[in-house]
Design a protein around this motif. Structure first.
Motif, short mmCIF file in Angstrom:
data_model
loop_
_atom_site.label_atom_id
_atom_site.label_comp_id
_atom_site.label_asym_id
_atom_site.label_seq_id
_atom_site.Cartn_x
_atom_site.Cartn_y
_atom_site.Cartn_z
N THR A 172 0.85 -1.19 0.00
CA THR A 172 0.00 0.00 0.00
C THR A 172 0.89 1.25 0.00
O THR A 172 1.89 1.31 0.69
CB THR A 172 -0.89 0.00 1.25
OG1 THR A 172 -1.65 -1.21 1.23
CG2 THR A 172 -1.83 1.19 1.27
N CYS A 173 0.50 2.21 -0.81
CA CYS A 173 1.29 3.45 -0.92
C CYS A 173 1.26 4.20 0.42
O CYS A 173 0.19 4.54 0.92
CB CYS A 173 0.72 4.32 -2.03
SG CYS A 173 1.45 5.96 -2.12
N PRO A 174 2.44 4.46 1.01
CA PRO A 174 2.44 5.15 2.31
C PRO A 174 2.05 6.63 2.20
O PRO A 174 1.54 7.21 3.16
CB PRO A 174 3.89 5.00 2.78
CG PRO A 174 4.69 4.73 1.56
CD PRO A 174 3.77 4.09 0.56
N THR A 175 2.25 7.21 1.06
CA THR A 175 1.97 8.64 0.89
C THR A 175 0.47 8.94 0.99
O THR A 175 0.04 9.87 1.65
CB THR A 175 2.51 9.14 -0.47
OG1 THR A 175 3.84 8.68 -0.62
CG2 THR A 175 2.45 10.65 -0.57
N CYS A 176 -0.32 8.10 0.32
CA CYS A 176 -1.77 8.36 0.29
C CYS A 176 -2.55 7.33 1.10
O CYS A 176 -3.78 7.39 1.16
CB CYS A 176 -2.26 8.37 -1.15
SG CYS A 176 -2.03 6.80 -2.00
N GLY A 177 -1.84 6.39 1.67
CA GLY A 177 -2.51 5.36 2.47
C GLY A 177 -3.36 4.41 1.64
O GLY A 177 -4.27 3.76 2.14
N ASP A 201 3.10 9.58 -6.00
CA ASP A 201 3.98 8.46 -5.72
C ASP A 201 3.47 7.16 -6.34
O ASP A 201 4.25 6.33 -6.78
CB ASP A 201 4.16 8.29 -4.21
CG ASP A 201 5.02 9.42 -3.65
OD1 ASP A 201 5.66 10.12 -4.47
OD2 ASP A 201 5.02 9.63 -2.43
N CYS A 202 2.15 6.99 -6.33
CA CYS A 202 1.59 5.75 -6.86
C CYS A 202 0.76 5.99 -8.13
O CYS A 202 0.13 5.07 -8.63
CB CYS A 202 0.72 5.07 -5.80
SG CYS A 202 -0.68 6.09 -5.31
N ASP A 203 0.77 7.23 -8.62
CA ASP A 203 0.00 7.60 -9.81
C ASP A 203 -1.47 7.26 -9.65
O ASP A 203 -2.15 6.89 -10.61
CB ASP A 203 0.57 6.94 -11.07
CG ASP A 203 1.89 7.57 -11.48
OD1 ASP A 203 1.96 8.81 -11.50
OD2 ASP A 203 2.86 6.83 -11.75
ZN LIG Z 1 -0.15 7.01 -3.28
#
Ligand SMILES: [Zn+2]
Ligand SMILES: [Zn+2]
Length: 367
Positions: A172-177, A201-203
């Protein structure tokens, strides 16, 4: 009878400027062409803009309240932008290339508002690709299937676009959870709005690979030269564009691909000239045959056709051979073949011919 502008925006006649603005924003977002809606949505969007253009302007609103649609200032000012500007390609599906000047006073709002709305609503996707291909005249008549080679970003076949090395985990992307979106505050001419934007970060996918794919470096896509089979329908016109949905560049990390826009150019033909669905050609006949009447063979794109030329046909006369022209796309019908008869005057005469013609000419009364 035109619709009531208040009704269109769903506000009361007594609505404040702020209420009108709010209602407009909500509706404009709902029916915005960027959402790839139907023709009705487009029409609705246009209607909303027209209503807002009037009701957001004190003078126009006053005039509208007094006189309705017949009032002064109700003319070209209302929705005077060119709709085709909305329909142009260049920004994603159902592209959105607004000519802000054409939007009159709405330009600023659109610029601010949709600039933000676009990035927040739409997931990331691959770029559209435009290319031009030149085909033969007869290919436009018969239709064509061929392979073209494109140099573009394609989905990585090692990770299938995920960007993760096969066999490794995706976290899971840590930036957006994992939501794929991040909240930002945005300043606009109407104040500060909380805005949701795609996570860089995860587009927007909400996931990132634990180990990046060794082939594409985690991007999920690669620049490659690759063949693509395309189909061009019979009857295509020079300059027409075909959209191939999802055949543009691959999106980052497995997000949707862009579209491919194929612009078709058709080589001119020496014998045939196209005029919309019809094809024009010329046929030469001698002046005695034109005088006496004859049958000629006319070459059409569908083969040779016998054509009766009546006695006394003048040079320049056009004959129609029905349904021997271009196919009309997706209709099963055809245009016509129009043949112009060119009566030839002899340039070299034998002594005998000269004598005959002199005799003919002396027998007055034919002209
Ligand atoms: Zn993200
Ligand atoms: Zn890969």
């Amino acid at each position: 009878m035109a619709k009531d502008y208040y009704e269109i925006l769903g506000v009361a006649k007594s609505a404040t400027k702020e209420e009108i603005k709010k209602a407009y924003r909500k509706l404009a977002l709902k029916y915005h062409p960027d959402k790839g809606g139907t023709k009705e949505d487009e029409a609705k969007f246009k209607e909303i803009n027209e209503a807002y253009n009037i009701l957001s302007n004190d003078e126009k609103r006053k005039s509208y309240d007094q006189f309705g649609h017949a009032g002064p200032n109700m003319g070209s000012g209302a929705g005077s932008y060119n709709w085709s500007d909305f329909a142009q390609s260049g920004y994603g599906t159902g592209g959105f290339n607004v000519n802000f000047e054409d939007l009159g006073g709405l330009g600023d709002i659109f610029g601010d508002f949709f600039g933000g709305a676009r990035s927040s609503r739409a997931q990331k996707r691959g770029a559209d690709v435009e290319t031009e291909i030149l085909i033969d005249f007869m290919d436009a008549v018969k239709g064509l299937q061929k392979e073209i080679v494109l140099d573009k970003l394609n989905q990585c076949d090692k990770c299938n676009g995920s960007g993760a090395e096969p066999g490794t985990k995706i976290k899971t992307c840590p930036t957006c959870g994992g939501s794929g979106q991040i909240k930002k505050a945005r300043q606009t001419m109407f104040g500060t709005f909380a805005q949701v934007a795609t996570c860089d970060d995860c587009d927007g996918t909400g996931k990132i690979p634990e180990k990046r794919c060794s082939k594409c470096g985690g991007a999920g896509r690669l620049k490659e030269r690759k063949g693509l089979k395309i189909k061009i329908p019979a009857g295509i016109e020079d300059g027409q564009t075909i959209r191939l949905s999802g055949k543009g560049e691959a999106g980052p990390k497995g997000t949707p691909a862009g579209d491919l826009y194929l612009r078709i150019r058709i080589k001119p033909n020496r014998e045939f000239e196209r005029s919309g669905p019809n094809i024009k050609s010329e046929t030469e006949i001698s002046f005695p045959r034109a005088s006496l009447g004859t049958v000629v063979e006319v070459k059409t794109v569908h083969g040779k056709v016998k054509l009766k030329i009546p006695a006394g046909t003048q040079s320049g006369k056009i004959f129609k051979i029905a349904e021997k022209g271009m196919p009309i796309i997706n209709s099963g019908r055809f245009g016509d073949h129009l043949v112009t008869v060119v009566v030839k005057t002899p340039t070299r005469l034998t002594r005998k011919q000269k004598k005959l013609l002199e005799e003919f000419e002396s027998d007055k009364g034919w002209l």
